[in-house]
Structures are given as C-alpha cells and as structure tokens.
Motif scaffolding. Sequence first.
Motif, PDB file in Angstrom:
ATOM      1  N   ASP A 222       3.006   5.040   9.483  1.00 58.82           N
ATOM      2  CA  ASP A 222       2.133   6.148   9.483  1.00 58.82           C
ATOM      3  C   ASP A 222       1.549   6.202  10.983  1.00 58.82           C
ATOM      4  O   ASP A 222       1.484   7.415  11.536  1.00 58.82           O
ATOM      5  N   GLN A 236      -0.793   1.159  10.574  1.00 61.45           N
ATOM      6  CA  GLN A 236      -0.704   1.395   9.070  1.00 61.45           C
ATOM      7  C   GLN A 236       0.584   2.200   8.750  1.00 61.45           C
ATOM      8  O   GLN A 236       1.055   2.846   9.199  1.00 61.45           O
ATOM      9  N   THR A 238       3.341   2.805   5.150  1.00 59.69           N
ATOM     10  CA  THR A 238       3.611   2.925   3.602  1.00 59.69           C
ATOM     11  C   THR A 238       4.950   2.581   3.149  1.00 59.69           C
ATOM     12  O   THR A 238       6.018   2.641   3.906  1.00 59.69           O
ATOM     13  N   ILE A 240       7.523   2.889   0.477  1.00 61.26           N
ATOM     14  CA  ILE A 240       7.966   3.666  -0.521  1.00 61.26           C
ATOM     15  C   ILE A 240       9.000   3.121  -1.535  1.00 61.26           C
ATOM     16  O   ILE A 240       9.783   2.195  -1.308  1.00 61.26           O
ATOM     17  N   LYS A 247       6.068  -0.221  -8.103  1.00 57.61           N
ATOM     18  CA  LYS A 247       4.835  -0.356  -7.293  1.00 57.61           C
ATOM     19  C   LYS A 247       3.938  -1.423  -7.880  1.00 57.61           C
ATOM     20  O   LYS A 247       3.283  -2.159  -7.118  1.00 57.61           O
ATOM     21  N   TRP A 282       0.183   0.594   2.260  1.00 56.97           N
ATOM     22  CA  TRP A 282      -0.147   1.226   1.095  1.00 56.97           C
ATOM     23  C   TRP A 282       1.267   1.309   0.350  1.00 56.97           C
ATOM     24  O   TRP A 282       2.288   1.208   1.092  1.00 56.97           O
ATOM     25  N   VAL A 283       1.361   1.531  -0.997  1.00 57.43           N
ATOM     26  CA  VAL A 283       2.691   1.689  -1.715  1.00 57.43           C
ATOM     27  C   VAL A 283       2.475   3.248  -2.173  1.00 57.43           C
ATOM     28  O   VAL A 283       1.564   3.465  -2.884  1.00 57.43           O
ATOM     29  N   LYS A 284       3.589   3.857  -2.123  1.00 60.40           N
ATOM     30  CA  LYS A 284       3.680   5.239  -2.727  1.00 60.40           C
ATOM     31  C   LYS A 284       5.009   5.460  -3.614  1.00 60.40           C
ATOM     32  O   LYS A 284       6.095   4.902  -3.041  1.00 60.40           O
TER      33      LYS A 284
END
Length: 302
Positions: A222, A236, A238, A240, A247, A282-284
Amino acid sequence: MDSSPYRSGVVAIIGPPNAGKSTLLNHLLRQKIAIVTPRPQTTRNRIMGIVTGADYQMILLDTPGLHDAKEEMNRQMVRVALESLTEADVVLFLVDCAEMTVKRLEKRFGEFQGYLSGIGCPVVLALNKMDLLQPEQLLPLMAWYQTLHSFAAIVPISALQGLGIEALTTELVTHLPEGPQYYPEDIPTDATERFIAAEIIREKIFLLTRDEVPYSTAVVIDSFEEEQAGRPVIIQATIIVERNSQKGILVGQGGGMLAAIRKSAAVDIEHLLGCRVRLHLWVKVRKNWTGNPHILRELGLA
C-alpha cells in the motif's frame, strides 16, 4: 588477444512446478531475487534476472511452473510461462530428476512434448537435484529425455548445491546470439523493491501457514516510504484472502501468526534494502479473488 564474440540474449526458464527454477535463478545471481518454498506453484509472475560475464549477458526469465491448470489464476500462471517462450533466444527446460522417475515421465510424455514442440530456438535440458541420485540412475533418465525432444544439450545440475552450474552456463551462453550488453553489470533484476518486498511477505505465508491458505493469498504494497535521515523504511502492506476463515488463520490467536509473518519478512526485507525496516501488515477478505479476472488483473496476475 581473445577474439570471442560478445553474446547476449534472453533465456526463458520453464519446467514443472517445484523443479528448482527460482533456486537456480538465485544461485546464478548470487543473491535472492525469487522466493523459494518447498510447495509447488510458489512462483506466480515472470521474474527477470540479469547475469553478466566477461563476454556475455544472460537475461533470465524465471516463470511459473507448467501444470494442468484447472483454476483461473493457475491458467494465467501457465499463460505467463508459455508467453515467455516468444521472447527467448534460448529455452532452459528444468526438471527435478529425483522426483521424475521414468515411470512417472511416461505419464507426462504428451504434456511435456506439447510444451516443447512449438519452440523454435535451442532448448537446453537441465536435470536438477542430481545430488540425490547415483550416476547410474541418471543414464536412463537422460535416454528417456532424448526421445522427448532434440535438446541442444543435457546437463545434470544441483541448483541448491551449485553442482554443474558452470557447465550449464557455458551451454546457455554458447547458444546465445552475438549482441551488445543491454544492462549495466551491477543491475541483477528489473523487479522493483516493492515487488520483491511483496514476494518476501508471500513467501513467509507459504512457509508459516498450512493447507490451502497460501494459495488463496496475495500481497499488495500500500505504501513504501523511503529511508530518510537515518529513519527506517516504512512499508504498509495488505494480505488478501478469499474467506473469513483464512483471515482468522493468518491473524492467528492474539495476532500471533501475523506477527510471526511480519517479523520473518522484515528480516529478509532489511537484508534486501540494507537498512532498517518497519513493516505493517493487514489482512483483507476479497471473496473468490483467485477466480475473478478483474481482481487478477489488478494484482498483475492477468
């Protein structure tokens, strides 16, 4: 005075999954550019490595493993591998000779022949993992492969141990056309630091998680803030996934799994960049993204 011509060109590395293509690329480059895991189908994108010698420059294309693809993402991976053949001056067909017994090879004769039949440039066969076989075991394998295709050369190697690599390099360079040096000798790849950082994170997911989870993940960088005045690079990213259950596995109890992925990836990224790194993950969830052509295109996989 040496009158040898300067040779340069593209070498496309193709072969079945888990044959050792990325391990070979890293060995030839003398640094880690492509991620490596024990699982098949780790490589998804085409990765370029550049090897420069006194009288040659090889532009190596590491490609996803060739396999009978059922899912949309896997079909795109095979497409990427086969399209690299159109750019090649030489093709290196790399196989795991310890895994591929003659009995198993017979079942894949038509498949392998299909990959090789339309290639118009020289094809060099590398029998990888020779260190796991006795010399007398290699002879029937070499004889079988000679019935498969008219290879320019057959070279037993061990990409992990570095055995036979000099002989393989000599064969590949011999079949390159005469040409100029295309890249400065201190440039090992055209891959960006962002791309390699994302691949390192994905490698740690493969190594630390289980079952289908690694195959259902992708990593997007990101933001990538460069080092300034002694401050660390701040990345940063993510991760997916396709389902909420995946997740949960990636985050782990109390965030433990995500922390382990972050810590392990940060060490390798610091080694790559030569400076301190602060990595945030982060996890999305993006449901069924591996079968969605639009999402695959966003991620550079289509």
